[in-house]
Design an enzyme around this catalytic site. Structure first.
Site, PDB file in Angstrom:
ATOM      1  N   MET A 136      -3.230   1.290   5.128  1.00 45.14           N
ATOM      2  CA  MET A 136      -2.400   0.152   5.515  1.00 45.14           C
ATOM      3  C   MET A 136      -1.776   0.363   6.893  1.00 45.14           C
ATOM      4  SD  MET A 136      -2.748  -2.147   3.264  1.00 45.14           S
ATOM      5  CE  MET A 136      -1.446  -3.271   3.752  1.00 45.14           C
ATOM      6  N   GLU A 148       4.674   4.361  -1.993  1.00 46.15           N
ATOM      7  CA  GLU A 148       5.506   3.351  -2.655  1.00 46.15           C
ATOM      8  C   GLU A 148       6.509   4.035  -3.587  1.00 46.15           C
ATOM      9  OE1 GLU A 148       5.804  -1.069  -3.051  1.00 46.15           O
ATOM     10  OE2 GLU A 148       5.343   0.437  -1.550  1.00 46.15           O
ATOM     11  N   LYS A 186      11.154   6.199   0.717  1.00 40.81           N
ATOM     12  CA  LYS A 186      11.275   5.144   1.723  1.00 40.81           C
ATOM     13  C   LYS A 186      12.701   5.055   2.266  1.00 40.81           C
ATOM     14  CE  LYS A 186       7.581   2.058  -0.018  1.00 40.81           C
ATOM     15  NZ  LYS A 186       6.742   1.847   1.171  1.00 40.81           N
ATOM     16  N   SER A 190       4.959  -3.305  -1.348  1.00 37.87           N
ATOM     17  CA  SER A 190       4.265  -4.366  -2.067  1.00 37.87           C
ATOM     18  C   SER A 190       5.038  -4.857  -3.276  1.00 37.87           C
ATOM     19  CB  SER A 190       2.886  -3.866  -2.531  1.00 37.87           C
ATOM     20  OG  SER A 190       3.037  -2.754  -3.403  1.00 37.87           O
ATOM     21  N   HIS A 214       5.142  -7.618   4.350  1.00 43.04           N
ATOM     22  CA  HIS A 214       4.103  -7.180   3.413  1.00 43.04           C
ATOM     23  C   HIS A 214       2.726  -7.682   3.834  1.00 43.04           C
ATOM     24  CE1 HIS A 214       2.219  -7.372  -0.851  1.00 43.04           C
ATOM     25  NE2 HIS A 214       1.884  -6.262  -0.228  1.00 43.04           N
ATOM     26  N   ASN A 222      -4.405  -5.700   2.082  1.00 37.96           N
ATOM     27  CA  ASN A 222      -5.524  -4.824   2.406  1.00 37.96           C
ATOM     28  C   ASN A 222      -6.866  -5.539   2.176  1.00 37.96           C
ATOM     29  OD1 ASN A 222      -6.770  -2.368   3.101  1.00 37.96           O
ATOM     30  ND2 ASN A 222      -6.861  -1.715   0.983  1.00 37.96           N
ATOM     31  N   GLU A 255       3.618 -11.612   3.880  1.00 33.92           N
ATOM     32  CA  GLU A 255       4.846 -12.072   3.244  1.00 33.92           C
ATOM     33  C   GLU A 255       6.027 -11.508   4.030  1.00 33.92           C
ATOM     34  OE1 GLU A 255       4.158 -12.618  -1.492  1.00 33.92           O
ATOM     35  OE2 GLU A 255       3.979 -10.565  -0.768  1.00 33.92           O
ATOM     36  N   ASN A 262       2.317 -10.355  -5.649  1.00 31.29           N
ATOM     37  CA  ASN A 262       2.222  -9.356  -6.708  1.00 31.29           C
ATOM     38  C   ASN A 262       3.027  -9.735  -7.943  1.00 31.29           C
ATOM     39  OD1 ASN A 262       0.378  -7.636  -5.527  1.00 31.29           O
ATOM     40  ND2 ASN A 262       1.931  -6.505  -4.402  1.00 31.29           N
TER      41      ASN A 262
END
Length: 716
Positions: A324, A402, A407, A429, A450, A453, A462, A500
């Site tokens: 990504m 994630e 993060k 995500s 966001h 992929n 997004e 998602n």
């Protein structure tokens, strides 16, 4: 001035020559709407009465000839009764025919673009001269329809039935060279010489009355082919059109029309065109594709509004050089914004650069990039291990593991290294932006960005507004995403955002079907036949079983009152066997590389036994319609909640997220457009059958009330 309107002007050029000029007041392009058609009728009446008329030059005062019909008008037109649609189309076609029936020769000077109805106007002229830089075409099939203003009649009479059919069913834009070679135009001129070339041809026509009258007589006749000859010439087009069935019938309907109209004269063929157009316009695909067009234009308008206050992004940084992160850095550099690509691993950082190098090489090989441009893009990506240069970045995008704790630690570190006005963005995500911003001193500069992929191919971004995100931050990120060639949609903060979040109950429905004993091969087959690019098992393999598990776990935990995941799920069982999907060659399917290095999917005989441990009642076989219904209803209901709760600003925003980010079949128009097509009352009644399977099959109170009132999401 013979006629002076808001869309069309008619000027006397002297010597019996008249110029009919499309010149939309206060707009940059010409289009065919009620105003334009009304004025065109009046203008043609005035031209026909002009004393001493010898010839008519049809031009545009804008950079394009005519871009086509006003698609926004189609939304209301397509809702009318079939006979009203026929009258609408036939009425406009008659106005264009009046151009071709003027008592003097006509020449169209085509500049820029002449598409759809715009090209149909040019086709009605006796002669056409095109600028060498212009393009023409009939793209209506991309809206689920076909030309309705005489295009299916006039084009085949110029270039032949077979070639005309290919132009119509492909919807492709054609170059000036191709148009000339195939006979759609009479001459090509340099842009600066277009007007003089068209006037010269008009004077030639005036001096050769037998020639232009002969052309006009032939244009009024049939194609001159018997039914069998027409069918033979259309075999290739029919085979191509059949590939789009059953979901996209426009191309197939157009071929049927061309065959049926081949023996008819112009006027009878145009009348038949209007009748068939009305039938095709009533299809699900036509309504949906027009809605997508309208929604796309709405997003562009929103983007332009944000652009007015967006700060420029001149330098970006991406943290995390995985698939990504590398894709984001590549896309940024490709579109002119240099990017630092930072990772803790030198191997990963260099690997990210290598991925960019591979993408650029492919672009050069395919002729989309020059080697010089590719070299410049690569030089604009700076792989590194440290934070050098972060004090100069306008935007820093995190694209690491994630994990909330990891993060937030990274963001706190970055915040102290960047300028006070720098924007920090997360490519998460599924995690909440509010949680990621916790502990930051400049939460107003924090936002979700966001990507999907593979980043270079997926259009959607997004843009996730956190509870403290400022409007200026939103504007800048919308502008940056647009500059990257993406379609940004501003959404609210919740687990999974729109894509998602809506995907999760869809996957839960799949996992429930597998738990109930349904063969995942059958589920994939049904959903691919339904129009999805891949079935849910294949999709999970492509995403990765580990990532799919994580997304479902995070999002379902955020909506635990209704999203209950079977335990153990099919994903759990396959993961415990070490299967990760395409990334390690084993998931629901086996994957081997073809000679070009692409993964090829094969069935794995070991999987049914692994899944049996999570099928307490053994295997089962259910009908295709039941599978599709059980898969789609939870998706529709969650999409509705995203709108109802304000996560997305409009039904169109929800639907565009799902079309662009999830691959929802375009003929549906989106989940909420599909709900309107089925009828909300119908889907509420259907869902009642499945409520015992879980709360994902229970519509919200607001949707139930909307259904009871007879309203839809678009038809309110």
């Amino acid at each position: 001035m013979i006629f002076d309107g808001d869309a069309i002007k008619v000027a006397d050029l002297g010597e019996g020559l008249v110029e009919l000029r499309f010149e939309r007041k206060a707009e940059s392009v010409n289009k065919l709407d009620r105003l334009a058609f009304g004025e065109l009728r009046s203008a043609l009446e005035a031209v026909a009465k002009a004393p001493g008329l010898k010839g008519v030059l049809v031009t545009s005062a804008r950079d394009v000839f005519i871009v086509g019909a006003d698609i926004f008008e189609f939304v209301d037109v397509f809702r009318q009764e079939p006979e009203d649609v026929v009258a609408f189309v036939a009425g406009n076609a008659a106005i264009i025919t009046a151009l071709g029936d003027l008592p003097a020769p006509t020449v169209a000077a085509i500049n820029g673009l002449a598409l759809g109805g715009g090209f149909e106007v040019a086709l009605a002229a006796d002669y056409r001269v095109i600028s060498s830089s212009a393009k023409v075409g009939l793209p209506e099939v991309t809206l689920g329809i076909f030309p309705g203003y005489g295009g299916t009649v006039r084009l085949p009479r110029l270039i032949g039935l077979a070639d005309g059919a290919q132009w119509i069913i492909s919807g492709d834009q054609q170059t000036a060279t191709t148009a000339l070679e195939q006979g759609a135009v009479d001459a090509v001129a340099a842009p600066e010489g277009l007007r003089e070339a068209a006037l010269s041809l008009l004077r030639h026509a005036i001096a050769s009355p037998a020639e232009w009258r002969g052309r006009r007589a032939r244009a009024r006749q049939s194609v001159g082919l018997g039914e069998q000859n027409a069918a033979d010439l259309l075999k290739s087009a029919r085979a191509s059109a059949a590939k789009a069935l059953p979901h996209y019938p426009a191309a197939h309907d157009a071929v049927d029309l061309l065959e049926a109209a081949a023996a008819l004269d112009r006027d009878a063929a145009i009348a038949l065109e209007a009748q068939q157009f009305a039938k095709t316009a009533a299809s699900q695909a036509a309504g949906s594709l027009v809605a997508i067009f309208v929604n796309e234009q709405a997003l562009k308008k929103i983007g332009k509004q944000y652009a007015k206050t967006a700060a420029p992004v001149r330098q970006a940084a991406v943290i995390g050089a995985g698939v990504m992160g590398a894709g984001i850095a590549y896309q940024s550099a490709l579109r002119g914004v240099p990017a630092i690509l930072k990772d803790v691993s030198e191997t990963a950082a260099e690997g990210g650069l290598a991925e960019a190098r591979k993408l650029l090489a492919k672009g050069v090989e395919q002729g989309r990039l020059t080697q010089q441009k590719a070299d410049a893009v690569l030089a604009a990506i700076a792989p590194q291990l440290g934070f050098e240069g972060f004090d100069k970045v306008d935007v820093a995008i995190e694209a690491i593991v994630e994990n909330l704790a990891v993060k937030t630690k990274v963001f706190r570190e970055i915040e102290g290294l960047t300028r006070p006005d720098a924007i920090l963005a997360s490519n998460t995500s599924s995690l909440r932006i509010a949680d990621l911003a916790d502990g930051l001193t400049r939460a107003q500069n924090f936002i979700g960005m966001h990507f999907f992929n593979p980043v270079p191919r997926m259009a959607l971004v997004e843009v996730v507004r956190g509870p403290k995100t400022s409007e200026s931050t939103v504007a800048t990120i919308v502008g940056y995403a647009s500059a990257m060639g993406k379609t940004p949609v501003v959404v609210g903060d919740c687990p999974g955002f729109v894509v998602n979040r809506v995907l999760t109950p869809y996957l839960i429905a799949f996992l429930q079907l597998v738990r109930d004993g349904v063969d995942f091969h059958a589920i994939d087959r049904v959903m691919e036949s339904f129009g999805w690019p891949m079935g849910p098992a294949y999709l999970i393999d492509v995403i990765g079983l580990d990532i799919s598990h994580h997304v479902v776990e995070i999002v379902s935990a955020g909506f635990a009152d209704r999203m209950e995941v079977p335990s153990p799920s099919a994903i759990d069982l396959l993961k415990s066997d070490g299967r990760l999907g395409q990334k390690n060659g084993r998931g629901f399917y086996l994957y081997v590389r073809d000679p070009k290095g692409r993964p090829r999917k094969d069935s794995d005989p070991a999987v049914p036994a692994l899944l049996a441990a999570g099928q307490p009642n053994g295997t089962a076989s259910i009908g295709d319609a039941e599978i599709a219904e059980r898969m789609m209803l939870p998706l529709i209901f969650e999409a509705a909640r995203c709108f109802e709760e304000g996560v997305a600003a409009s039904p169109g925003d929800v639907d565009m997220c799902l079309i662009l980010g999830l691959g929802l079949p375009r003929y549906l128009g989106g989940a909420l457009k599909y709900a309107d097509y089925l009828g909300l009352k119908t889907i509420v009644e259907r869902a009642a059958k499945w409520e015992s399977l879980g709360a994902i099959y229970k519509p919200s109170g607001e949707l139930a009330a909307r259904a009871a009132s007879g309203k839809g999401f678009y038809n309110t």
